[in-house]
Write an enzyme that holds these catalytic residues in place. Structure first.
Site, PDB file in Angstrom:
ATOM      1  CE  LYS A  69      -3.396  -2.855  -0.035  1.00  0.00           C
ATOM      2  NZ  LYS A  69      -2.817  -4.116   0.433  1.00  0.00           N
ATOM      3  CE1 TYR A  90      -8.474 -10.481   2.884  1.00  0.00           C
ATOM      4  CE2 TYR A  90      -9.800 -10.130   4.854  1.00  0.00           C
ATOM      5  CZ  TYR A  90      -8.738  -9.783   4.049  1.00  0.00           C
ATOM      6  OH  TYR A  90      -7.954  -8.718   4.401  1.00  0.00           O
ATOM      7  CE1 TYR A 105      -4.969  -9.164   0.898  1.00  0.00           C
ATOM      8  CE2 TYR A 105      -4.325  -8.843   3.193  1.00  0.00           C
ATOM      9  CZ  TYR A 105      -5.196  -8.594   2.142  1.00  0.00           C
ATOM     10  OH  TYR A 105      -6.286  -7.804   2.351  1.00  0.00           O
TER      11      TYR A 105
HETATM   12  C1  PLP Z   1      -3.599  -5.400   0.249  1.00  0.00           C
HETATM   13  C2  PLP Z   1      -2.599  -6.517   0.238  1.00  0.00           C
HETATM   14  C3  PLP Z   1      -2.456  -7.351  -0.888  1.00  0.00           C
HETATM   15  C4  PLP Z   1      -3.363  -7.296  -2.076  1.00  0.00           C
HETATM   16  O1  PLP Z   1      -3.237  -6.129  -2.838  1.00  0.00           O
HETATM   17  P1  PLP Z   1      -4.479  -5.671  -3.727  1.00  0.00           P
HETATM   18  O2  PLP Z   1      -3.963  -4.507  -4.456  1.00  0.00           O
HETATM   19  O3  PLP Z   1      -5.590  -5.344  -2.752  1.00  0.00           O
HETATM   20  O4  PLP Z   1      -4.862  -6.814  -4.594  1.00  0.00           O
HETATM   21  C5  PLP Z   1      -1.456  -8.313  -0.885  1.00  0.00           C
HETATM   22  N1  PLP Z   1      -0.666  -8.464   0.184  1.00  0.00           N
HETATM   23  C6  PLP Z   1      -0.780  -7.704   1.294  1.00  0.00           C
HETATM   24  C7  PLP Z   1       0.114  -7.974   2.439  1.00  0.00           C
HETATM   25  C8  PLP Z   1      -1.761  -6.703   1.351  1.00  0.00           C
HETATM   26  O5  PLP Z   1      -1.871  -5.959   2.453  1.00  0.00           O
END
Ligand code: PLP
Length: 325
Positions: free
Chosen positions: A49, A257, A283
């Site tokens: 992010k 999720y 993730y």
């Molecule tokens: C938000 C996030 C993702 C996914 O990214 P998107 O752009 O929402 O698909 C992957 N890994 C981590 C650790 C995240 O925080």
């Protein structure tokens, strides 16, 4: 292709390292594995992010906004990094958190609190409705809120990952390294959408595989293709059709999720103990679990090179302590 990038602020520590994972490659005796370390971007630890927020915060400041508002799950890395970016730029921050307020603030939630973000829990209410109320209240107080969607996944945020592909291509050329596949965790899709467009702009010839963490492949594919195309328009590249460049694998959704299974547990321990690299349970643990499974199934040949794009998330780990033992 010559994209016209809007202004950005400098938030992330870039370029992030690119390096081989020799012990993991040997252990799995499949393709040569490399890793791109977007877990080291900084911004209250690190994560993907940060690249998106460089463009989002720049737009907020350009519009004269003084408050960032966004939305996420309780352990959202996006919310934590948004709160940190707001603090860094002297902006207020309101987070709309989905669900019930837990009794104890752990992981990202603890950091959100330390970073001074205001938190609003939706419990069973509609997220957009709560968001609308928060924004209205801020305006009544004379503040100028800037709205960031889930995951920062709009054309502004995705732009960060178009440039990330330029960064990767420069690093790969310097090694030199020919990357056949990129494997990345895909949630709200902005990261993969930016990468798909960046691949087109900077001539990446390999394949990008998004491991879905929350959505079915067909829905996420459509969403990513639409966002990649819209981002191209945003950057003055006209109308590009990128639908056939979007690959999403939803084989590792399990029970949904954030529900940790043996896939994530094995991946977390394997990468930690062979490489000293910490993944996250939601993730990157799922994406790496997928990659390990694909290697075991023989999806890649031994001579190929697969890049795992580490998108961060380890700040959530302590909140999952009871699921990871
Ligand atoms: C938000 C996030 C993702 C996914 O990214 P998107 O752009 O929402 O698909 C992957 N890994 C981590 C650790 C995240 O925080």
């Amino acid at each position: 292709m010559n994209p016209k990038y809007p202004n950005r602020v400098k938030i992330a520590h870039l370029p992030t390292p690119l390096h081989p994972m020799e012990r993991l490659s040997k252990h799995l005796s499949g393709p040569t594995l490399y890793i791109k370390r977007d877990d080291t971007t900084g911004l209250a630890t690190g994560g993907n992010k940060a690249r998106k927020l460089e463009f989002l915060v720049a737009e907020a400041l350009a519009q004269g906004c003084d408050h960032l508002v966004t939305v996420g799950a309780a352990q959202s890395n996006h919310c934590r990094q948004t709160a940190a970016a707001a603090a860094q730029y002297g902006l207020g921050c309101s987070l709309v958190m989905k669900g019930e307020e837990p009794p104890l603030k752990t992981g990202n939630l603890l950091l959100d609190d330390l970073l001074g973000a205001h938190m609003y829990w939706t419990t069973d209410r509609d997220t957009n409705k709560v968001m609308g109320e928060v924004v209205a209240e801020l305006r009544t107080m004379g503040r100028k809120p800037y709205l960031i969607p889930l995951g920062g996944s709009n054309v502004v945020g995705a732009t960060g990952y178009v440039l990330a592909m330029q960064e990767l291509m420069a690093q790969a050329t310097a090694v030199p390294l020919n990357i056949d596949f990129i494997v990345v965790a895909s949630g709200s899709g902005g990261t993969q959408a930016g990468m798909v467009l960046g691949a087109e702009v900077y001539g990446f010839r390999g394949q990008i595989i998004g491991i879905s963490v929350s959505s079915e492949a067909s829905a996420l594919t459509t969403q990513i293709a639409a966002l990649a195309t819209a981002t191209a328009t945003h950057l003055g590249l006209g109308t590009l059709s990128l639908a056939d460049k979007v690959n999403v694998n939803d084989d590792y959704l399990g029970d949904g999720y954030g529900i940790v299974s043996e896939t994530e547990r094995e991946a977390l321990r394997m990468v930690a103990q062979l490489e000293g690299i910490v993944l996250d349970p939601v993730y990157t643990g799922r994406a790496m679990g997928g990659l390990i499974d694909l290697i075991r199934w023989g999806a890649f040949t031994r001579g190929q090179t697969v890049l795992f794009w580490h998108t961060g998330g380890a700040a959530a780990l302590s909140a999952f302590a009871d699921k990871l033992g």
